[in-house]
Design a protein around this motif. Structure first.
Motif, PDB file in Angstrom:
ATOM      1  N   LEU A 210      43.021  40.270  68.861  1.00 43.83           N
ATOM      2  CA  LEU A 210      41.748  39.990  68.199  1.00 43.83           C
ATOM      3  C   LEU A 210      41.127  41.248  67.606  1.00 43.83           C
ATOM      4  CD1 LEU A 210      40.328  37.466  70.802  1.00 43.83           C
ATOM      5  CD2 LEU A 210      41.162  36.931  68.498  1.00 43.83           C
ATOM      6  N   ASN A 211      41.220  42.364  68.310  1.00 42.11           N
ATOM      7  CA  ASN A 211      40.644  43.613  67.815  1.00 42.11           C
ATOM      8  C   ASN A 211      41.385  44.163  66.608  1.00 42.11           C
ATOM      9  OD1 ASN A 211      38.490  43.718  69.625  1.00 42.11           O
ATOM     10  ND2 ASN A 211      39.720  44.746  71.185  1.00 42.11           N
ATOM     11  N   ALA A 212      42.614  43.724  66.383  1.00 41.86           N
ATOM     12  CA  ALA A 212      43.381  44.165  65.224  1.00 41.86           C
ATOM     13  C   ALA A 212      42.905  43.491  63.934  1.00 41.86           C
ATOM     14  CB  ALA A 212      44.864  43.879  65.443  1.00 41.86           C
ATOM     15  N   LEU A 213      42.093  42.445  64.060  1.00 46.14           N
ATOM     16  CA  LEU A 213      41.617  41.706  62.887  1.00 46.14           C
ATOM     17  C   LEU A 213      40.347  42.339  62.323  1.00 46.14           C
ATOM     18  CD1 LEU A 213      42.043  38.092  64.292  1.00 46.14           C
ATOM     19  CD2 LEU A 213      43.565  39.287  62.705  1.00 46.14           C
ATOM     20  N   VAL A 214      40.185  42.231  61.027  1.00 50.03           N
ATOM     21  CA  VAL A 214      38.959  42.680  60.375  1.00 50.03           C
ATOM     22  C   VAL A 214      37.835  41.761  60.857  1.00 50.03           C
ATOM     23  CG1 VAL A 214      37.792  42.971  58.156  1.00 50.03           C
ATOM     24  CG2 VAL A 214      40.232  43.490  58.366  1.00 50.03           C
ATOM     25  N   PRO A 215      36.746  42.316  61.383  1.00 46.05           N
ATOM     26  CA  PRO A 215      35.713  41.470  61.992  1.00 46.05           C
ATOM     27  C   PRO A 215      34.885  40.650  61.008  1.00 46.05           C
ATOM     28  CG  PRO A 215      35.114  43.776  62.187  1.00 46.05           C
ATOM     29  CD  PRO A 215      36.489  43.727  61.586  1.00 46.05           C
ATOM     30  N   ARG A 216      34.733  41.131  59.790  1.00 46.84           N
ATOM     31  CA  ARG A 216      33.932  40.389  58.810  1.00 46.84           C
ATOM     32  C   ARG A 216      34.704  40.250  57.510  1.00 46.84           C
ATOM     33  NH1 ARG A 216      29.027  43.731  60.210  1.00 46.84           N
ATOM     34  NH2 ARG A 216      29.661  44.896  58.382  1.00 46.84           N
ATOM     35  N   ILE A 217      35.068  39.023  57.198  1.00 47.03           N
ATOM     36  CA  ILE A 217      35.753  38.766  55.930  1.00 47.03           C
ATOM     37  C   ILE A 217      34.951  37.824  55.042  1.00 47.03           C
ATOM     38  CG2 ILE A 217      38.045  39.223  56.840  1.00 47.03           C
ATOM     39  CD1 ILE A 217      38.438  36.150  56.963  1.00 47.03           C
ATOM     40  N   GLU A 218      33.982  37.139  55.619  1.00 49.05           N
ATOM     41  CA  GLU A 218      33.190  36.201  54.846  1.00 49.05           C
ATOM     42  C   GLU A 218      32.066  36.938  54.129  1.00 49.05           C
ATOM     43  OE1 GLU A 218      32.748  32.095  56.695  1.00 49.05           O
ATOM     44  OE2 GLU A 218      32.997  33.410  58.427  1.00 49.05           O
ATOM     45  N   ARG A 219      31.808  36.544  52.926  1.00 48.16           N
ATOM     46  CA  ARG A 219      30.805  37.207  52.117  1.00 48.16           C
ATOM     47  C   ARG A 219      29.403  37.027  52.679  1.00 48.16           C
ATOM     48  NH1 ARG A 219      30.262  35.671  45.973  1.00 48.16           N
ATOM     49  NH2 ARG A 219      32.072  34.507  46.613  1.00 48.16           N
ATOM     50  N   LYS A 220      29.096  35.877  53.256  1.00 45.10           N
ATOM     51  CA  LYS A 220      27.749  35.581  53.701  1.00 45.10           C
ATOM     52  C   LYS A 220      27.480  36.001  55.137  1.00 45.10           C
ATOM     53  CE  LYS A 220      27.152  31.758  50.569  1.00 45.10           C
ATOM     54  NZ  LYS A 220      26.881  30.350  50.415  1.00 45.10           N
ATOM     55  N   THR A 221      28.408  36.697  55.772  1.00 46.08           N
ATOM     56  CA  THR A 221      28.223  37.120  57.150  1.00 46.08           C
ATOM     57  C   THR A 221      27.150  38.194  57.218  1.00 46.08           C
ATOM     58  OG1 THR A 221      30.514  36.643  57.651  1.00 46.08           O
ATOM     59  CG2 THR A 221      29.365  38.098  59.173  1.00 46.08           C
ATOM     60  N   PRO A 222      26.116  38.002  58.064  1.00 53.52           N
ATOM     61  CA  PRO A 222      25.077  39.038  58.173  1.00 53.52           C
ATOM     62  C   PRO A 222      25.632  40.306  58.812  1.00 53.52           C
ATOM     63  CG  PRO A 222      24.657  37.236  59.716  1.00 53.52           C
ATOM     64  CD  PRO A 222      25.868  36.872  58.928  1.00 53.52           C
ATOM     65  N   HIS A 223      25.061  41.430  58.464  1.00 52.79           N
ATOM     66  CA  HIS A 223      25.510  42.733  58.990  1.00 52.79           C
ATOM     67  C   HIS A 223      24.981  42.972  60.350  1.00 52.79           C
ATOM     68  CE1 HIS A 223      27.383  43.819  55.275  1.00 52.79           C
ATOM     69  NE2 HIS A 223      26.317  43.418  54.636  1.00 52.79           N
TER      70      HIS A 223
END
Length: 106
Positions: free
Chosen positions: A93-106
């Motif tokens: 899971l940690n190997a994945l990019v945590p935010r790929i969606e455009r509308k995901t809040p920072h």
């Protein structure tokens, strides 16, 4: 006297109940596999954007990305919480990019 004999039974029951409600590595594996499969499809689609000269292909690619990728940022966060006690799962899971969606809040 009865109260003393029930105390160990009650303590044992509470211990078992707390173990049953705490998610462990086995609890996360089926959901982890499903999530990783969905995320792999999403990541593949994100890398396969057609040329802008092909508006129909571009629209189809965007629709497929939206369908496969929507909600994966939140799903990743939930999977990390669910699999926190499984080091192998957390490494995946940690190997994945945590935010790929455009509308995901920072």
């Amino acid at each position: 006297m009865r109260r003393l004999t029930l105390l160990p039974i009650a303590a044992g029951a509470l211990t078992l109940a707390s173990c049953a409600t705490t998610p462990g590595p086995a609890d996360c594996r089926p959901a982890l596999n499903d999530f990783l499969e969905r995320r792999e499809i999403c990541d593949h689609l994100r890398g396969e954007i057609p040329d802008p000269d092909d508006p129909d292909g571009l629209q189809a690619a965007i629709a497929a990305i939206n369908q496969q990728c929507q909600g994966t940022d939140e799903a990743l966060r939930r999977m990390k919480a669910r699999c926190a006690s499984d080091p192998d799962a957390m490494a995946q899971l940690n190997a994945l990019v945590p935010r790929i969606e455009r509308k995901t809040p920072h």
